[in-house]
Design a protein around this motif. Structure first.
Motif, short mmCIF file in Angstrom:
data_model
loop_
_atom_site.label_atom_id
_atom_site.label_comp_id
_atom_site.label_asym_id
_atom_site.label_seq_id
_atom_site.Cartn_x
_atom_site.Cartn_y
_atom_site.Cartn_z
N LEU A 1 -2.72 -32.28 29.12
CA LEU A 1 -4.01 -32.62 28.25
C LEU A 1 -5.04 -33.08 29.03
N ASN A 2 -4.85 -33.83 30.28
CA ASN A 2 -6.04 -34.11 31.00
C ASN A 2 -6.75 -32.99 31.54
N ILE A 3 -5.95 -32.10 32.20
CA ILE A 3 -6.41 -30.91 32.70
C ILE A 3 -7.39 -30.10 31.75
N ALA A 4 -6.82 -30.04 30.22
CA ALA A 4 -7.49 -29.34 29.20
C ALA A 4 -8.96 -29.97 28.94
N ARG A 5 -8.55 -31.38 29.03
CA ARG A 5 -10.18 -32.10 28.66
C ARG A 5 -11.07 -31.82 29.81
N GLY A 6 -10.39 -31.98 31.16
CA GLY A 6 -11.48 -31.89 32.19
C GLY A 6 -12.17 -30.38 32.06
N SER A 7 -11.55 -29.61 31.63
CA SER A 7 -11.99 -28.28 31.69
C SER A 7 -13.02 -28.09 30.54
N GLY A 8 -13.25 -29.05 29.73
CA GLY A 8 -14.30 -28.91 28.64
C GLY A 8 -13.89 -28.65 27.35
N TYR A 9 -12.37 -28.77 27.42
CA TYR A 9 -11.77 -28.72 25.97
C TYR A 9 -11.66 -30.05 25.41
#
Ligand code: ADP
Length: 506
Positions: free
Chosen positions: A361-369
């Motif tokens: 979830l954090n990676i997705a957020r960090g990628s702009g999602y």
């Protein structure tokens, strides 16, 4: 009441005072002195009571003082002596001390007295000094942190603000008060609702009164936008929010940096997907070249047989069999290719699937999602799974990315993505579902989404789900779309995948 006060006498009260006090008659004779006075001047109380107050002055002022005292007896009033100038008194040992003196007339039927209160000026000065130092320190810290201070008065609907706040708002006037309406005018219209929502949280008397908001401020003169982060605390009176005191700082640089990082991450992700796509495309081309060439040759034979009508059925049969064989070979090659893509050097280990989900979830957020609310339903105390954690996270990030992209642009009541982790009793595997609120999938599209290069997006590559499925299988699990969403009902899409549990000792 009177019973309570019975034990108290004048001397006791006098001695309880912190400051030195003398009771003086209209001739200047000291008739009462308290303990602090005794300590200040170094005389005993008895000695003090034999003195005229003039004796507590250095001799050079005594005459002058006498005149002042006489003038005071003419028009006694409660006031400070010396009109704020520092005064000098003298101890028994001749030492001079700076003092502030307060005078209060006391009148009885027979006599007029003056109550003289003496404060050591040094003590006041020290208190003032330390206040000033702590104020200076605060100012220094405030300046160093680039903080502006605001104090919103909801009764008057005005805001008190300091110089730094005025600078952030690009205010031309140096007024330390601004009407709330004018304060809000400078806030970016798109950010006002979110700011208001934070304010309402702080206003709620059931909450803790904390206020925190980030918004843009537009300089009225230059139209330059700055990002501001404001935090504060609401004060309540009788359960009603009356005052919000807080600090604000410029976070424009930080915001720009965050945006740049996000863009870079998105770019890297897209480049790596393009590279995978390019590699896959060239591998597919390579693998399919031969069967296609063979199919083409067999077809020519079949055509020729049809045209010349010679050995019609035999030749045609053989050519068509060749086509079937080559087509199957092509299919086999594709399968192998995907298997190869998923293989690599697969390093497997035991890991906690719930942790992997949170990290994804954090990676997705960090990628702009970022525009979604995760609803996590994680099974507690679930055994560890075995697999390649990075690949599993890649699957999750792909599913989350697809979910966010499906929800973007659609008019949604809620942008929730439900991520559930549980044990699949039927297969005794760990089971992850990712359910979005997007438009879902039409049946025709749902049939094809796992095909390589199938995409309905203008900038899509169509490899996300093909790779994700290959990765899941490489990790011993399966990935599928929930069948009822394949019917194209508008309830969003739910994807599921499974992973094996680590056996004891694995
Ligand atoms: P890409 O995202 O590059 O299009 P994918 O293989 O990840 O490639 O997805 C293929 C297609 O599947 C998408 O173009 C889209 O039409 C459909 N799809 C995937 N996930 C969803 C979803 N959550 N909701 C609706 N459609 C989806």
């Amino acid at each position: 009441m009177s019973d309570l006060l019975k034990g108290l006498n004048f001397q006791l009260l006098f001695d309880a005072a912190v400051d030195a006090m003398l009771l003086v008659d209209d001739k200047g004779m000291i008739i009462f002195a308290n303990n602090p006075a005794q300590e200040m001047f170094g005389y005993t109380k008895e000695q003090l009571c034999e003195l005229n107050v003039d004796a507590l002055m250095p001799p050079r002022y005594a005459h002058h003082h006498q005149q002042h005292r006489q003038a005071y007896t003419q028009s006694p009033e409660k006031r400070a002596m010396g009109s704020g100038r520092p005064l000098v008194a003298m101890r028994k040992n001749g030492e001079e001390i700076q003092v502030d003196i307060g005078l209060s007339p006391i009148e009885t039927d027979q006599q007029r007295y003056t109550l003289v209160t003496i404060y050591e000026a040094e003590r006041r000065k020290q208190a003032e000094e330390s206040f000033k130092t702590s104020e200076e320190r605060l100012q220094l810290a405030k300046d160093a942190a680039g903080l502006g201070v605001f104090d919103f008065d909801s009764n008057q609907n005005v805001l008190h603000w300091d110089e730094k706040m005025r600078e952030l708002w690009g205010a031309e006037s140096e007024d330390s008060i601004i009407p709330n309406k004018r304060f809000i005018t400078a806030i970016h219209p798109d950010d006002r609702a979110a700011r208001q929502a934070s304010l309402e949280v702080a206003i709620n008397p059931k909450g803790n009164g904390e206020y925190s908001a980030e918004y843009r401020v537009i300089n009225p003169a230059t139209q330059v936008e700055r990002w501001v982060s404001a935090i504060g605390r609401m004060h309540f009176e009788d359960g009603v929010a009356t005052r919000l005191v807080g600090v604000a700082r410029d976070i424009t640089e930080q915001k720009l940096l965050e945006k740049k990082l996000q863009e870079q991450r998105a770019e890297t992700e897209s480049i790596s997907q393009q590279m995978v796509a390019a590699h896959t495309a060239s591998a597919i081309a390579h693998e399919l070249n031969q069967p296609l060439a063979a199919i083409s040759a067999y077809s020519e034979v079949a055509l020729h047989a049809l045209q010349t009508n010679t050995h019609y059925s035999d030749n045609l049969k053989r050519a068509l069999e060749g086509c079937v064989e080559q087509a199957q070979r092509a299919g086999g090659s594709l399968h192998e290719l995907l298997a190869f893509l998923q293989k690599g050097d697969l390093i497997v280990a035991r890991f906690d699937l719930n942790d992997a989900v949170k990290e994804a979830l954090n990676i997705a957020r960090g990628s702009g999602y970022v525009e979604f609310h995760p609803l996590l339903q994680l099974e507690e105390n679930m055994p560890e799974v075995i697999g390649n954690k990075i690949q599993v996270q890649k699957i999750l990030v792909n599913l989350l990315r697809n979910a966010v992209e499906a929800m973007r642009g659609a008019r949604l009541k809620s942008s929730a993505i439900k991520v559930e982790v549980r044990t699949n009793a039927a297969s005794n595997m760990a089971h992850v579902s990712v359910q979005d609120n997007g438009p879902g999938l039409e049946a025709e599209i749902a049939k094809r989404i796992f095909e390589p290069f199938f995409t309905t997006k203008t900038s899509g590559i169509g490899m996300g789900l093909a790779i994700s499925r290959a990765l899941t299988e490489a990790n011993g699990g399966q990935l599928w779309l929930e069948p009822n969403t394949e019917t194209g009902t508008n309830i969003g899409a739910t994807f599921h995948f499974t992973l094996p549990f680590a056996t004891q000792g694995a």
